[in-house]
Design a protein around this motif. Structure first.
Motif, PDB file in Angstrom:
ATOM      1  N   ARG A 540       0.824  -1.212   0.000  1.00 31.30           N
ATOM      2  CA  ARG A 540       0.000   0.000   0.000  1.00 31.30           C
ATOM      3  C   ARG A 540       0.857   1.262   0.000  1.00 31.30           C
ATOM      4  N   ALA A 541       2.163   1.112   0.019  1.00 32.84           N
ATOM      5  CA  ALA A 541       3.063   2.254   0.103  1.00 32.84           C
ATOM      6  C   ALA A 541       4.261   2.051  -0.807  1.00 32.84           C
ATOM      7  N   VAL A 542       4.831   3.182  -1.252  1.00 32.43           N
ATOM      8  CA  VAL A 542       6.090   3.169  -1.994  1.00 32.43           C
ATOM      9  C   VAL A 542       6.997   4.227  -1.379  1.00 32.43           C
ATOM     10  N   ASP A 543       8.302   3.970  -1.423  1.00 31.18           N
ATOM     11  CA  ASP A 543       9.287   4.944  -0.954  1.00 31.18           C
ATOM     12  C   ASP A 543       9.959   5.590  -2.157  1.00 31.18           C
ATOM     13  N   LEU A 544      10.030   6.936  -2.131  1.00 31.13           N
ATOM     14  CA  LEU A 544      10.756   7.686  -3.144  1.00 31.13           C
ATOM     15  C   LEU A 544      12.145   7.974  -2.597  1.00 31.13           C
ATOM     16  N   LEU A 545      13.183   7.537  -3.296  1.00 32.68           N
ATOM     17  CA  LEU A 545      14.561   7.809  -2.891  1.00 32.68           C
ATOM     18  C   LEU A 545      15.046   9.031  -3.668  1.00 32.68           C
ATOM     19  N   LEU A 546      15.514  10.042  -2.938  1.00 33.26           N
ATOM     20  CA  LEU A 546      15.845  11.336  -3.529  1.00 33.26           C
ATOM     21  C   LEU A 546      17.344  11.493  -3.717  1.00 33.26           C
ATOM     22  N   ALA A 547      17.697  12.361  -4.679  1.00 34.66           N
ATOM     23  CA  ALA A 547      19.109  12.595  -4.977  1.00 34.66           C
ATOM     24  C   ALA A 547      19.733  13.608  -4.033  1.00 34.66           C
ATOM     25  N   THR A 548      18.918  14.500  -3.452  1.00 37.13           N
ATOM     26  CA  THR A 548      19.443  15.529  -2.548  1.00 37.13           C
ATOM     27  C   THR A 548      18.608  15.570  -1.277  1.00 37.13           C
ATOM     28  N   ASN A 549      19.183  16.166  -0.234  1.00 34.50           N
ATOM     29  CA  ASN A 549      18.504  16.246   1.059  1.00 34.50           C
ATOM     30  C   ASN A 549      17.389  17.279   1.047  1.00 34.50           C
ATOM     31  N   LEU A 550      16.307  16.970   1.737  1.00 35.03           N
ATOM     32  CA  LEU A 550      15.218  17.924   1.927  1.00 35.03           C
ATOM     33  C   LEU A 550      15.526  18.834   3.112  1.00 35.03           C
ATOM     34  N   PRO A 551      15.188  20.119   3.020  1.00 33.36           N
ATOM     35  CA  PRO A 551      15.358  21.012   4.184  1.00 33.36           C
ATOM     36  C   PRO A 551      14.250  20.747   5.202  1.00 33.36           C
ATOM     37  N   PRO A 552      14.530  20.852   6.497  1.00 33.89           N
ATOM     38  CA  PRO A 552      13.501  20.607   7.516  1.00 33.89           C
ATOM     39  C   PRO A 552      12.352  21.610   7.445  1.00 33.89           C
ATOM     40  N   ASN A 553      11.138  21.083   7.611  1.00 32.39           N
ATOM     41  CA  ASN A 553       9.929  21.899   7.789  1.00 32.39           C
ATOM     42  C   ASN A 553       9.635  22.821   6.621  1.00 32.39           C
ATOM     43  N   GLN A 554      10.160  22.515   5.450  1.00 31.75           N
ATOM     44  CA  GLN A 554       9.869  23.319   4.263  1.00 31.75           C
ATOM     45  C   GLN A 554       8.876  22.551   3.392  1.00 31.75           C
ATOM     46  N   PRO A 555       7.665  23.113   3.214  1.00 32.02           N
ATOM     47  CA  PRO A 555       6.612  22.366   2.507  1.00 32.02           C
ATOM     48  C   PRO A 555       6.994  22.039   1.065  1.00 32.02           C
ATOM     49  N   LEU A 556       6.643  20.818   0.668  1.00 26.84           N
ATOM     50  CA  LEU A 556       6.752  20.382  -0.717  1.00 26.84           C
ATOM     51  C   LEU A 556       5.442  19.725  -1.108  1.00 26.84           C
ATOM     52  N   THR A 557       5.254  19.578  -2.395  1.00 27.89           N
ATOM     53  CA  THR A 557       4.095  18.851  -2.904  1.00 27.89           C
ATOM     54  C   THR A 557       4.590  17.697  -3.760  1.00 27.89           C
ATOM     55  N   VAL A 558       4.055  16.523  -3.474  1.00 27.58           N
ATOM     56  CA  VAL A 558       4.368  15.370  -4.307  1.00 27.58           C
ATOM     57  C   VAL A 558       3.142  15.065  -5.156  1.00 27.58           C
ATOM     58  N   ALA A 559       3.378  14.913  -6.452  1.00 32.18           N
ATOM     59  CA  ALA A 559       2.297  14.602  -7.389  1.00 32.18           C
ATOM     60  C   ALA A 559       2.517  13.209  -7.957  1.00 32.18           C
ATOM     61  N   VAL A 560       1.425  12.460  -8.047  1.00 39.14           N
ATOM     62  CA  VAL A 560       1.456  11.120  -8.636  1.00 39.14           C
ATOM     63  C   VAL A 560       0.645  11.177  -9.926  1.00 39.14           C
ATOM     64  N   HIS A 561       1.341  11.000 -11.051  1.00 38.47           N
ATOM     65  CA  HIS A 561       0.667  11.116 -12.342  1.00 38.47           C
ATOM     66  C   HIS A 561      -0.215   9.913 -12.631  1.00 38.47           C
ATOM     67  N   ARG A 562       0.197   8.741 -12.089  1.00 38.30           N
ATOM     68  CA  ARG A 562      -0.625   7.542 -12.282  1.00 38.30           C
ATOM     69  C   ARG A 562      -0.211   6.512 -11.251  1.00 38.30           C
ATOM     70  N   ALA A 563      -1.179   5.977 -10.551  1.00 40.66           N
ATOM     71  CA  ALA A 563      -0.922   4.877  -9.612  1.00 40.66           C
ATOM     72  C   ALA A 563      -1.854   3.730  -9.987  1.00 40.66           C
ATOM     73  N   THR A 564      -1.314   2.528 -10.065  1.00 42.73           N
ATOM     74  CA  THR A 564      -2.079   1.356 -10.499  1.00 42.73           C
ATOM     75  C   THR A 564      -2.217   0.375  -9.349  1.00 42.73           C
ATOM     76  N   ASP A 565      -3.459  -0.010  -9.057  1.00 40.23           N
ATOM     77  CA  ASP A 565      -3.651  -1.000  -7.995  1.00 40.23           C
ATOM     78  C   ASP A 565      -3.410  -2.404  -8.544  1.00 40.23           C
ATOM     79  N   CYS A 566      -3.443  -3.402  -7.659  1.00 40.38           N
ATOM     80  CA  CYS A 566      -3.075  -4.743  -8.106  1.00 40.38           C
ATOM     81  C   CYS A 566      -4.183  -5.381  -8.931  1.00 40.38           C
ATOM     82  N   ALA A 567      -5.335  -4.716  -9.055  1.00 39.59           N
ATOM     83  CA  ALA A 567      -6.386  -5.185  -9.949  1.00 39.59           C
ATOM     84  C   ALA A 567      -6.238  -4.567 -11.333  1.00 39.59           C
ATOM     85  N   GLY A 568      -5.261  -3.653 -11.495  1.00 43.23           N
ATOM     86  CA  GLY A 568      -5.011  -3.035 -12.791  1.00 43.23           C
ATOM     87  C   GLY A 568      -5.655  -1.692 -12.979  1.00 43.23           C
TER      88      GLY A 568
END
Length: 864
Positions: A540-568
């Motif tokens: 039910r979860a995926v981890d995104l591994l990033l190339a650079t460090n995130l700054p503490p407490n600085q808001p970001l937005t993550v967008a998912v263009h397409r997520a597929t469940d195990c039923a397709g």
């Protein structure tokens, strides 16, 4: 397997074709026709007989062996004369079959005839790899009773059906008497034939043997045919074979046999290669003109029936399903009083090899492992239970009894099927709410999957069995119907685990491969994503591994263009959520926003938290506790990282499904399931929120008297926070409105009131209120702000005729700012009449001796 005997050099041609060993010692030696080995220096040929000639030492054991593979369909015969009184220390063992050349050491397996011993008998024994010899045929005691001349000729026959016959002639001739019969198929292979002698010092030369003969009289038999591949078949014969040809074999139905090759280690086993895949189902192999190693021919046809069930393969994801769960077997309805699960192969043509498959509960130190040979045919169902419960389910078809079968919790549990390489094949986290039937929830009924074509779904695809016996173990579920999943997965939340790892949590199981494309995800402001790692076992979860460090407490937005469940199902529009690398919380950042401590019958407690700070926080390691006279009782909130954004609500409970069913919410993602929950008394207690270091973040002392006195039933009514910025005190909480079902877990409070703005000394909000518990202006508040500290106040409510209605405050010291609430009740706890009222405010400042009086008007209204 039936085999033949060979000496270490070829037999002379004059030996009959069916005789594999003839040793009369007429040549006067032990080194040819055949060759003997062992303690050959302690034996001699005397008068064309084999005679012992070992050291005159009590307890000596001698052996002499020659090569022999005779094992089945064979007759062994020999002459012996023990010129001594037999005893436990004076005996001879003639080994008909031995898998090793050493007859003295432990571990040698085979069969031998014992002459003598303590019972003075002629008996047949079996020797296994460990332990003492065991009787196959126990001969008559006292058979060898002479003190100096025990003559005997012995004949032993073993049929192809493993029936042993022991015979003897005490005159040494051919007039054999029966010594007994028995059936034993334990050992099927041999490498040596020989004698082993044990004697006392006076008897070192008193053992004589002659006329060893091993005869094969039975032609080879075809024992079995076993498919080993799409176009491979193994044929097993009863004894070793001579050269064979593919022309000797054919299938009654199917392709031709192209090649036939005897096995390098087992000459009785023939590997056949076919010209194509043979059909599924029943078939027969025919063999003609098969010659054993001794030249005996079976003209045939020899036949062996077999069934081609397909060739078992290791299951892939969702190819082996858990389709039924009996977690609570009492009271018994009609099935055995035992926990079980049912597994199912939903494929149309794939045979599943379950060997090494593990059934476990995540976090458990043990797993139940399927043994070698466990297969599940296409479309087949099977019961899985504890190893001691197999007999209880024998009537239901195929049963797998497993050691370490997990104990199934009645309330709910997580079960995982893992392949032997560790891959997760199936996961289910069930709950007793899935029964959807309060009666069946109490026990004796199984949970059944509705649609096996929708294996990733949870509660929506499971329900209580409708079968009269309480379940359908080993067969099609009673509740089976079409129930497809057509809903795309939703992104519920994101949390930064580390400066370079972000976890996304979705509302259902994902396709663990389809969602690993880095291009499906984007961060704003842009941060490069290097890799996507799905998180098992439920995915039910995926981890995104990033190339650079995130700054503490600085808001970001993550967008998912397409997520597929195990039923397709794939998410259509882009979904997104905000997050940040969390920082440590301080006292007051998170407050108790709503609490239900007296649920209805069948309901559960909950506590709702509110992040009223501007910080992104992580509640991992936090605790929810209750302070009472006996001390603090606390339960972990979350063992996993769980982000809390500014303004976010978080509902804590052990049963989100129950809370959501009683208080409909538009945001199920606001719920966090706790493994356990502190006991909340129905009358009063102090609830505490602690961070991972044990520091108090908020505390609230609730009391049932804080509820609106006019409520006829307080069960199931939550207390809601009125103002987010004000302290967690009783005056800042009120009963949830009836119009919202007396609770708002996971959504804005029905009694929420924004903090007033402006610089007025006293401010009434609202000026007209209607205390009818509809969630709209159910009370009025008097907000105050003082320029100097140290004011004491009395605040009294009068009606339009100047009659005393309610004393809200009497000579109490106030802080510099705050508010008071009037719920429209009189001092007698009755609802005041509709009409205008005056709040008389009397202030006295001790430091300056100041006295001030103020009046504020308010209207108590009603709905018509």
């Amino acid at each position: 397997m039936r085999a033949f005997i060979l000496g270490l050099i070829p037999l002379v041609f004059s030996i009959a074709a069916n005789a594999q060993l003839v040793e009369s010692f007429a040549d006067g030696n032990l080194n040819q026709n055949p060759t003997w080995a062992g303690d050959e220096g302690s034996f001699q040929v005397s008068g064309e007989q084999l005679q012992s000639n070992g050291p005159a030492t009590t307890g000596t054991t001698l052996q002499l062996v020659t090569a022999s593979t005779a094992a089945s369909g064979v007759t062994w015969e020999f002459y012996a004369n023990l010129r001594l009184a037999t005893s436990g220390g004076n005996l001879a063992d003639v080994w008909l079959m031995a898998d090793q050349a050493s007859l003295k050491t432990s571990g040698t397996k085979g069969y031998f005839v014992r002459l003598g011993g303590t019972p003075d008998e002629i008996s047949l024994f079996r020797q296994d790899a460990t332990g003492s010899p065991v009787y196959v045929i126990n001969g008559q005691d006292g058979t060898l009773k002479s003190a100096n001349n025990n003559v005997v000729r012995v004949r032993v026959t073993r049929s192809a059906q493993n029936v042993w016959v022991l015979e003897h002639d005490l005159a040494g001739g051919q007039n054999f008497a029966s010594g007994g019969t028995a059936t034993d198929a334990t050992h099927q292979r041999s490498a040596f034939f020989g004698v082993r002698l044990t004697y006392s010092s006076a008897n070192n030369r008193n053992f004589y043997f002659d006329d060893f003969r091993i005869t094969d009289t039975v032609p080879p038999a075809l024992l079995s045919a076993t498919p080993t591949g799409p176009h491979q078949l193994d044929a097993l014969f009863s004894e070793n074979l001579d050269a064979i040809s593919a022309a000797s074999f054919r299938l009654v139905a199917g392709p031709a046999v192209l090649t036939a090759q005897t096995d390098a280690d087992n000459p009785a086993l023939v590997h056949l290669t076919l010209g194509g895949n043979f059909p599924l189902g029943n078939n027969t192999l025919e063999a003609r003109n098969i010659t054993d190693a001794n030249g005996i021919v079976a003209a045939g046809p020899l036949t062996a029936a077999f069934v081609n069930q397909g060739f078992a393969v290791v299951p892939a994801f969702n190819q082996v399903l858990i389709t039924e769960i009996m977690a609570d077997d009492t009271p018994v309805v009609g099935l055995p009083a035992s926990e079980y699960i049912e597994i199912h192969n939903p494929t149309a043509s794939t045979v599943l090899d379950l060997a090494g498959l593990r059934l476990l509960k995540p976090g458990s130190a043990t797993a139940a492992v399927f043994l070698a040979g466990a297969v599940l045919l296409p479309g087949e169902y099977a019961v899985v239970c504890g190893s001691t419960r197999v007999s209880q389910f024998a009537a239901f078809g195929k049963v797998f009894g497993l050691t370490n079968f997990p104990s199934l919790s009645n309330a709910g549990d997580q079960l995982v099927l893992r392949a032997r390489n560790g891959q997760t094949l199936f996961e289910i986290t069930y709950s007793d709410t899935w029964y959807k039937d309060l009666r069946k929830k109490e026990g004796g009924w199984s949970l059944e999957m509705v649609d096996a074509a929708n294996p990733c779904a949870g509660s929506s695809n499971w329900t209580a069995s409708t079968n009269d016996s309480g379940g359908t173990p080993g067969r099609v579920n009673a509740v089976r119907t079409t129930n497809p999943d057509r809903t795309a997965p939703t992104l519920q939340r994101a949390v930064a685990l580390t400066p370079t790892t972000v976890r996304l949590v979705f509302g259902e199981k994902l396709d663990s491969l389809a969602n690993t494309n880095v291009g499906l995800y984007a961060l704003t402001p842009a941060v490069p994503i290097t890799r996507i790692v799905p998180q098992g076992p439920d995915f039910r979860a995926v981890d995104l591994l990033l190339a650079t460090n995130l700054p503490p407490n600085q808001p970001l937005t993550v967008a998912v263009h397409r997520a597929t469940d195990c039923a397709g199902n794939g998410a259509g529009p882009i979904t997104s959520t905000a997050f940040a690398l969390p920082i440590a919380a301080t006292a007051g950042d998170v407050v108790i926003n709503e609490i239900l401590f007296n649920p209805r019958t069948g309901g559960v407690d909950f506590v709702e938290l509110l992040n009223r700070s501007a910080n992104y926080l992580d509640v991992q390691g936090w605790q929810l506790g209750v302070e009472q006279a006996a001390g603090l009782s606390a339960s972990p909130i979350s063992a996993e990282p769980y982000g809390l954004a500014p303004g976010q609500l978080l509902v804590l409970t052990t049963r989100p499904d129950v809370v959501q069913s009683e208080y409909p919410t538009h945001d199920p993602a606001a719920f966090l399931t706790m493994a356990s929950f502190p006991s909340l008394p129905d009358d009063a207690a102090t609830v505490v929120v602690l961070d991972a270091k044990g520091q108090t973040i908020d505390r609230f002392s609730y009391d049932e008297k804080l509820h609106l006195p006019l409520l006829s039933d307080r069960n199931g009514v939550s207390l809601e926070r009125i103002r987010a910025a004000e302290p967690s005190v009783g005056g800042n909480f009120h009963s949830a409105a009836s119009a919202v079902g007396y609770g708002t877990p996971g959504r804005p409070n029905s009694q929420y009131q924004a903090d007033p703005t402006g610089a007025k000394l006293f401010q009434i909000e609202p000026e007209i209120f209607t205390p009818d518990e509809d969630g709209q202006q159910d009370f009025t508040t008097l907000t105050y702000r003082f320029d100097y500290p140290g004011y004491a106040a009395s605040i009294t409510v009068y009606d339009a005729q100047g009659r005393l209605t309610r004393r809200l405050l009497r000579n109490e010291t106030l802080p510099n700012s705050g508010f008071l609430r009037w719920d429209g009740l009189t001092d007698q706890g009755r609802k005041a009449a509709i009409g205008p009222y005056v709040l008389l405010i009397e202030l006295y400042r001790v430091a300056g001796g100041e006295t001030h009086t103020y009046k504020r008007n308010v209207v108590l209204g009603g709905r018509f």
